[in-house]
Motif scaffolding. Structure first.
Motif, mmCIF file in Angstrom:
data_model
loop_
_atom_site.group_PDB
_atom_site.id
_atom_site.type_symbol
_atom_site.label_atom_id
_atom_site.label_comp_id
_atom_site.label_asym_id
_atom_site.label_seq_id
_atom_site.Cartn_x
_atom_site.Cartn_y
_atom_site.Cartn_z
ATOM 1 N N UNK A 265 0.071 10.231 -5.585
ATOM 2 C CA UNK A 265 -0.517 10.091 -6.784
ATOM 3 C C UNK A 265 0.730 9.639 -7.682
ATOM 4 N N UNK A 266 1.754 10.124 -7.344
ATOM 5 C CA UNK A 266 2.927 9.788 -8.091
ATOM 6 C C UNK A 266 3.297 8.396 -8.061
ATOM 7 N N UNK A 267 3.261 7.848 -6.825
ATOM 8 C CA UNK A 267 3.489 6.430 -6.238
ATOM 9 C C UNK A 267 2.545 5.479 -7.217
ATOM 10 N N UNK A 268 1.172 6.180 -7.153
ATOM 11 C CA UNK A 268 0.248 5.112 -7.896
ATOM 12 C C UNK A 268 0.431 5.144 -9.689
ATOM 13 N N UNK A 269 1.036 6.308 -9.927
ATOM 14 C CA UNK A 269 1.024 6.375 -11.306
ATOM 15 C C UNK A 269 2.399 5.874 -12.027
ATOM 16 N N UNK A 270 3.524 6.008 -11.385
ATOM 17 C CA UNK A 270 4.774 5.767 -11.719
ATOM 18 C C UNK A 270 5.530 4.835 -10.836
ATOM 19 N N UNK A 271 5.131 4.615 -9.547
ATOM 20 C CA UNK A 271 5.623 3.716 -8.724
ATOM 21 C C UNK A 271 6.918 4.530 -7.936
ATOM 22 N N UNK B 286 0.822 -1.125 -0.013
ATOM 23 C CA UNK B 286 -0.031 0.019 -0.054
ATOM 24 C C UNK B 286 0.895 1.357 -0.001
ATOM 25 N N UNK B 287 0.901 2.223 -0.910
ATOM 26 C CA UNK B 287 1.580 3.463 -0.965
ATOM 27 C C UNK B 287 1.472 4.103 0.413
ATOM 28 N N UNK B 288 2.620 4.587 0.802
ATOM 29 C CA UNK B 288 2.639 5.050 2.112
ATOM 30 C C UNK B 288 3.590 6.372 2.159
ATOM 31 N N UNK B 289 2.930 7.474 2.536
ATOM 32 C CA UNK B 289 3.821 8.704 2.853
ATOM 33 C C UNK B 289 3.711 9.016 4.485
ATOM 34 N N UNK B 290 4.761 9.513 4.977
ATOM 35 C CA UNK B 290 4.716 10.095 6.172
ATOM 36 C C UNK B 290 5.071 11.552 6.249
ATOM 37 N N UNK B 291 4.318 12.190 7.309
ATOM 38 C CA UNK B 291 4.616 13.865 7.287
ATOM 39 C C UNK B 291 5.035 14.124 8.732
#
Length: 321
Positions: free
Chosen positions: A296-302, A120-125
């Motif tokens: 969005x970038x992770x979903x589209x390009x990895x 699951x693409x994950x970003x931390x802030x």
């Protein structure tokens, strides 16, 4: 008796038939409704501490702006482990997750690892979590936050600086990396620090800073107490506003220099009045927006940037807007 029984049968028969017609009508209305709008590209989930101060409200606003721009849906959830919402993210079918950790690193890393195991693409802030394969991070380097605070403190005081930093549960990202913050302050001030930095912490109560300062600068011994600290840094906007009022009440304005946090209207007004010297402002809207854009970038390009620094601004009477 037979007539009564016959009447009851007829009544319940009509009642059942009516209920059947109602059910049939509801089913028909659902059938002829337009299909569910599946035109949205993605559904992302944002996990934040329950504290909804202006900083986290800004993150939510930025995330919603990004979701609208990229034609995505964003849902807001609690990261509080008692509520188990982040643990359930694995089973919700979301296309990506934004996490603002405030727990100890071991707990946060375990939660993030579980998301990664399910791809699951994950970003931390806001608060970075060290890892062998780091997750994309959106926010600020807290060493740089400390360095900017130190430079600000050096610019408002001429002599030796006796410094206190008030951390807060309301700003868990800064508190979680307080060592980096203090390293940055020391790097900026060097020998101008007259003594080691003293750290305090407030809780989620917006008036806890007022209680803290009242204990430090008791009305009957304000002058003696003021000799202990001549500069205080706050890391939360609510604490900054509460502290400003306490300085007025204890007649310490100008005798104790205060560096605040945030750009709330109350903070800016206290800068205009000269009650606090300046404030460190982080752009929470940009944090939320960049987090969604990274997903969005992770979903589209990895792929996406491993780190995006969203910038720091020191607000004072000269540059206040």
């Amino acid at each position: 008796m037979k007539n009564l029984l016959r009447g009851g049968i007829i009544f319940f028969g009509l009642f059942g038939f009516a209920a059947f017609l109602v059910s049939l009508s509801m089913a028909r209305s659902l059938y002829i409704q337009p299909p569910f709008d599946n035109s949205l590209n993605y559904h992302f989930a944002l996990y934040l501490p329950d504290n909804r101060n202006s900083f986290f409200t800004g993150i939510i606003a930025g995330a919603r702006q990004g979701a609208e721009e990229f034609n995505a849906a964003i849902s807001i959830h609690s990261i509080d482990p008692v509520k188990n919402e982040l643990e359930m993210a694995l089973y919700t079918g979301v296309d990506g997750v934004v996490v603002c950790p405030y727990l100890d690193d071991v707990t946060a890393r375990r939660q993030l690892d579980r998301l990664g195991s399910m791809q699951i693409p994950t970003v931390i802030i806001n608060h970075n979590v060290p890892n062998d394969q780091p997750w994309p991070f959106i926010g600020n380097n807290n060493f740089d936050v400390g360095r900017r605070l130190g430079l600000a403190a050096g610019g408002i005081s001429e002599g030796p600086i006796r410094l206190a930093v008030v951390y807060s549960d309301k700003s868990p990202g800064i508190y979680g990396e307080r060592e980096l913050v203090e390293m940055g302050i020391i790097a900026a001030l060097g020998s101008r620090l007259a003594s080691p930095i003293t750290g305090f912490k407030t809780n989620l109560n917006p008036l806890d800073a007022e209680l803290l300062l009242s204990r430090l600068f008791r009305a009957g011994a304000a002058s003696e107490a003021a000799a202990d600290f001549n500069t205080i840094i706050f890391t939360d906007s609510n604490d900054t506003i509460a502290a400003a009022q306490t300085l007025i009440d204890l007649n310490l304005v100008g005798r104790v220099q205060v560096i605040g946090f945030g750009s709330d209207p109350g903070v800016l007004e206290n800068i205009r009045k000269g009650i606090i010297a300046c404030s460190l402002a982080i752009n929470p809207e940009r944090i939320g927006y960049e987090a969604v854009r990274s997903l969005v970038s992770l979903r589209q390009t990895g792929y996406t940037s491993t780190s995006i620094d969203t910038g720091i601004e020191i607000i004072n009477r000269e540059n206040i807007r």
